[in-house]
Design an enzyme around this catalytic site. Structure first.
Site, PDB file in Angstrom:
ATOM      1  CE  LYS A  38      -4.003  -2.272   0.546  1.00  0.00           C
ATOM      2  NZ  LYS A  38      -3.671  -3.690   0.793  1.00  0.00           N
TER       3      LYS A  38
HETATM    4  C1  LIG Z   1      -4.438  -4.805   0.497  1.00  0.00           C
HETATM    5  C2  LIG Z   1      -3.666  -6.055   0.478  1.00  0.00           C
HETATM    6  C3  LIG Z   1      -3.924  -7.080  -0.448  1.00  0.00           C
HETATM    7  C4  LIG Z   1      -5.100  -7.019  -1.410  1.00  0.00           C
HETATM    8  O1  LIG Z   1      -4.998  -5.954  -2.302  1.00  0.00           O
HETATM    9  P1  LIG Z   1      -6.301  -5.473  -3.103  1.00  0.00           P
HETATM   10  O2  LIG Z   1      -5.866  -4.308  -3.890  1.00  0.00           O
HETATM   11  O3  LIG Z   1      -7.327  -5.154  -2.068  1.00  0.00           O
HETATM   12  O4  LIG Z   1      -6.710  -6.616  -3.959  1.00  0.00           O
HETATM   13  C5  LIG Z   1      -3.089  -8.179  -0.467  1.00  0.00           C
HETATM   14  N1  LIG Z   1      -2.065  -8.295   0.378  1.00  0.00           N
HETATM   15  C6  LIG Z   1      -1.789  -7.351   1.308  1.00  0.00           C
HETATM   16  C7  LIG Z   1      -0.654  -7.564   2.237  1.00  0.00           C
HETATM   17  C8  LIG Z   1      -2.567  -6.197   1.375  1.00  0.00           C
HETATM   18  O5  LIG Z   1      -2.285  -5.260   2.290  1.00  0.00           O
END
Ligand SMILES: *Cc1c(COP(=O)(O)O)cnc(C)c1O
Length: 467
Positions: free
Chosen positions: A116
């Site tokens: 993120k």
């Molecule tokens: C947010 C997240 C995901 C999923 O990502 P999306 O964009 O919601 O599909 C997978 N792994 C981790 C560690 C995340 O923080």
């Protein structure tokens, strides 16, 4: 590729807007999601040239293509340089080889140890630039399944233009994830621990956007992956990874651990922009609504279950709406009808045409808890690397693909230090440690417990926005 890039809502009930507006709005006022009115494209030569550029330079080119006149090329370069200077690896998102044809793309070298950060570091700088240009402040409200919250807090803390309110599901995230949100002391940040699951948090946030007087009163904005700029920022690593392994001459397969479908849709965006992508495998945990949708053609909500990969414990994958819009030939009326029916009944059948569009690029794979654990052990034994449970869902799905053909790149979405409780006993205790996670342990935490009630959340935010 400069010029006036416009964004339209997947439900057709909101007027087209500019890049600046799409950044600051988050969700469209008709409940739809914004997408560009047409896809910017890179030539094969431009894509091949990405192999010799830094991550920040490629990011600047992708951002420039989506921002158009809103940002100069020099502004894009500077924003991206500064965003990715916060990463603790010079390649920002390095590739790691697992075997002859399989790779992992490590997306967790940013400040809060999950992918993120890749988008959020850039987003916060874009917000500050545009809001200071306009002399405005606003309130960002975000629901988090664990990692968006920490990345947003880290990126926006101390901002003079943004107040940030995070909603997370009480007790359903890891201790390290929670501490990244609750230990910073900046007073532009508030964390709400909601008595519910992620879908409850997301539904409350979506409801705030539909309440026009509230939206105006607090100057509401959103940075969930419904925000187009996040998807744009996440499409960058599909380009850099593929170019490093020989794109565009060699097509690639990607495996993307998925919850809200944002990261997987970012791969689709890279493909629409000209990157040869043979397949995107959408890897889910037992919350398998997307895997089932691709396998059966029915998008039907199940009950959310708690797993060891909590960031993917999601039953309503917001960004799937963007794919439904594309798959239906960009027909906003039918997209609106699909999601209105889904909201009413919790299930909707995809049209045969939409489904064949989807399976031409996507494949769904659901991975059980036991298979997730087995993948963690297997990578530890074969490569001496500890992976986190979200990455393990991807690795387990990648194992099901035939080895022949295009290289398989699994997105590694979080550092194992964020989920030390899932490390196998045989792994070195050091493999699940990271100095940044260690530094948070024992610090005082600030958060407010709140029921999953939209009116109580609204009251809290109104007060916070006035303080
Ligand atoms: C947010 C997240 C995901 C999923 O990502 P999306 O964009 O919601 O599909 C997978 N792994 C981790 C560690 C995340 O923080």
């Amino acid at each position: 590729m400069r010029g006036h890039v416009r964004y339209i809502s997947t439900r057709g009930g909101a007027p087209p807007v500019t890049f600046e507006d799409v950044l600051l709005a988050g969700l469209a006022s008709d409940g739809g999601l914004y997408v560009p009115s047409e896809w910017p494209r890179f030539t094969a030569d431009q894509i091949a040239g990405f192999a010799s550029l830094s991550y920040a330079q490629v990011a600047a080119r992708v951002l420039g293509a989506f921002a158009g006149d809103a940002l100069t090329a020099a502004a894009c370069e500077e924003l991206c340089r500064s965003a990715y200077a916060t990463f603790d690896h010079p390649a920002a998102t390095p590739l790691v080889q697992l075997d002859a044809n399989r790779w992992m793309l490590e997306l967790f070298h940013g400040p809060t140890l999950a992918f993120k950060d890749v988008a959020m570091q850039l987003l916060a700088r874009l917000y500050d630039l545009i809001l200071s240009r306009r002399g405005e402040t606003l309130t960002i409200v975000a629901a988090t399944s664990g990692d968006t919250g920490g990345a947003a807090v880290e990126a926006f803390r101390g901002s003079r233009h943004v107040r940030l309110v995070i909603l997370f599901p009480d007790g359903r995230i890891s201790d390290v994830q929670r501490r990244f949100m609750t230990t910073p002391t900046d007073d532009n940040i508030a964390c709400l621990s909601v008595a519910g699951d992620f879908d409850d948090c997301q539904a409350i946030v979506k409801g705030l956007f539909r309440d026009d007087p509230f939206r105006e009163a607090v100057r509401l904005s959103g940075v969930n992956s419904i925000n187009w700029a996040r998807i744009a920022a996440q499409s960058v690593y599909y380009f850099t990874a593929a170019a490093a392994l020989g794109a565009p001459q060699r097509p690639m397969r990607f495996v993307t651990p998925t919850g809200n479908f944002g990261d997987a849709f970012a791969g689709h965006v890279a493909a629409q922009m000209g990157l040869p992508v043979e397949q995107i495998v959408v890897a889910t945990n037992s919350n398998d609504i997307l895997a089932r949708a691709f396998q059966t053609g029915q998008y039907a909500r199940g009950a959310a279950v708690a797993t060891q990969s909590p960031a993917m414990d999601i039953q309503i994958a917001s960004n799937f709406e963007r794919l439904v819009f594309e798959a239906g030939g960009r027909d906003a009326a039918s997209t609106a009808a699909v999601f209105e029916q889904f909201a009413r009944t919790g299930a909707v059948d995809l049209s045969p045409a939409a489904r064949s569009y989807m399976v031409a690029r996507f494949r769904g794979e659901a991975v059980s808890e036991a298979q997730t654990t087995a993948a963690i052990v297997e990578v530890w034994r074969s490569c001496g690397r500890l992976i986190d449970p979200h990455t393990a869902v991807g690795v387990a799905a990648a194992r099901r693909l035939p080895d022949a053909g295009a290289p398989i790149i699994t997105l590694s979405t979080a550092s194992p230090a964020k989920f030390p409780e899932t490390a196998p006993a045989e792994a070195s205790p050091w493999a699940s440690r990271h100095p940044r996670a260690d530094a948070l342990a024992g610090l005082p935490e600030r958060m407010t417990q709140i029921p999953a009630d939209a009116d109580l959340v609204k009251a809290f935010i109104r007060e916070f926005a006035q303080a």
